[in-house]
Write a protein that holds these residues in place. Sequence first.
Motif, short mmCIF file in Angstrom:
data_model
loop_
_atom_site.label_atom_id
_atom_site.label_comp_id
_atom_site.label_asym_id
_atom_site.label_seq_id
_atom_site.Cartn_x
_atom_site.Cartn_y
_atom_site.Cartn_z
N UNK A 36 0.80 -1.22 0.00
CA UNK A 36 0.00 0.00 0.00
C UNK A 36 0.84 1.28 0.00
N UNK A 37 2.12 1.15 0.34
CA UNK A 37 2.93 2.35 0.46
C UNK A 37 2.56 3.13 1.70
N UNK A 38 2.08 2.41 2.71
CA UNK A 38 1.62 3.03 3.95
C UNK A 38 1.98 2.08 5.09
N UNK A 39 2.54 2.63 6.16
CA UNK A 39 2.87 1.79 7.31
C UNK A 39 1.56 1.39 8.02
N UNK A 40 1.56 0.22 8.63
CA UNK A 40 0.36 -0.24 9.35
C UNK A 40 0.02 0.72 10.48
N UNK A 41 -1.28 0.96 10.65
CA UNK A 41 -1.72 1.86 11.72
C UNK A 41 -1.48 1.23 13.08
N UNK A 42 -1.16 2.11 14.04
CA UNK A 42 -0.91 1.65 15.41
C UNK A 42 -2.00 2.16 16.37
N UNK A 43 -2.81 3.13 15.93
CA UNK A 43 -3.82 3.68 16.84
C UNK A 43 -5.09 4.05 16.09
N UNK A 44 -6.18 4.09 16.86
CA UNK A 44 -7.48 4.46 16.30
C UNK A 44 -7.46 5.92 15.84
N UNK A 45 -6.61 6.74 16.47
CA UNK A 45 -6.49 8.15 16.06
C UNK A 45 -6.02 8.26 14.61
N UNK A 46 -5.13 7.36 14.21
CA UNK A 46 -4.66 7.37 12.82
C UNK A 46 -5.82 7.07 11.86
N UNK A 47 -6.70 6.19 12.29
CA UNK A 47 -7.87 5.84 11.47
C UNK A 47 -8.82 7.03 11.36
N UNK A 48 -9.05 7.71 12.48
CA UNK A 48 -9.91 8.91 12.49
C UNK A 48 -9.32 9.97 11.56
N UNK A 49 -8.02 10.11 11.60
CA UNK A 49 -7.34 11.08 10.73
C UNK A 49 -7.51 10.71 9.26
N UNK A 50 -7.46 9.40 8.94
CA UNK A 50 -7.65 8.95 7.56
C UNK A 50 -9.07 9.25 7.09
#
Length: 177
Positions: A36-50
């Motif tokens: 994907x050219x993206x590091x795996x998410x480590x937190x739900x905050x990263x998902x909210x940001x996406x």
Amino acid sequence: MFPVLETDRLTLRQITDQDAEAIFVCFSNDKVTRYYGLESMKSIEQATSMVQTFAGLYQEKRGIRWGIERRDTKELIGTIGFHALAQKHRRAEIGYEIVPAHWRNGFALEAISKVVSYGFSALGLTRIGAVVFTENEASNRLLVKMGFQKEGVLRQYMYQNGVPYDTNVYSILKSRE
């Protein structure tokens, strides 16, 4: 008004803050992010940001990203959409991912088919491109099966976990009736 698209088994709909957990489940999975050219998410905050990034993409008319929801279970199993949207040049790039538990069921094919047809008819695109890691055999096969043509290789084009990877470039053109 965000366009909702339907196929036999899927609803392609706007992604909202309520989807953050499903987005996290998807993008924290190394099998999903590997190509994907993206590091795996480590937190739900990263998902909210996406989720916010997807919303901005649409508001600024730079693209559109749908959540892929199964009609039977109402489960969000991935996302699909256009980025690098250039209305002046009538082109965009397609991107998508599906949670591994739902791989090999034809869901990606169903979603891509609907989104490509929407791109040509509703958005007036004449070209839809795709950039895929050369190692991503499933996605490379799927695009060819769907009528995308390989145009070449972009060498060391995307980084994943600090390593550069080559990518294949594909496109599908609106047929001139």
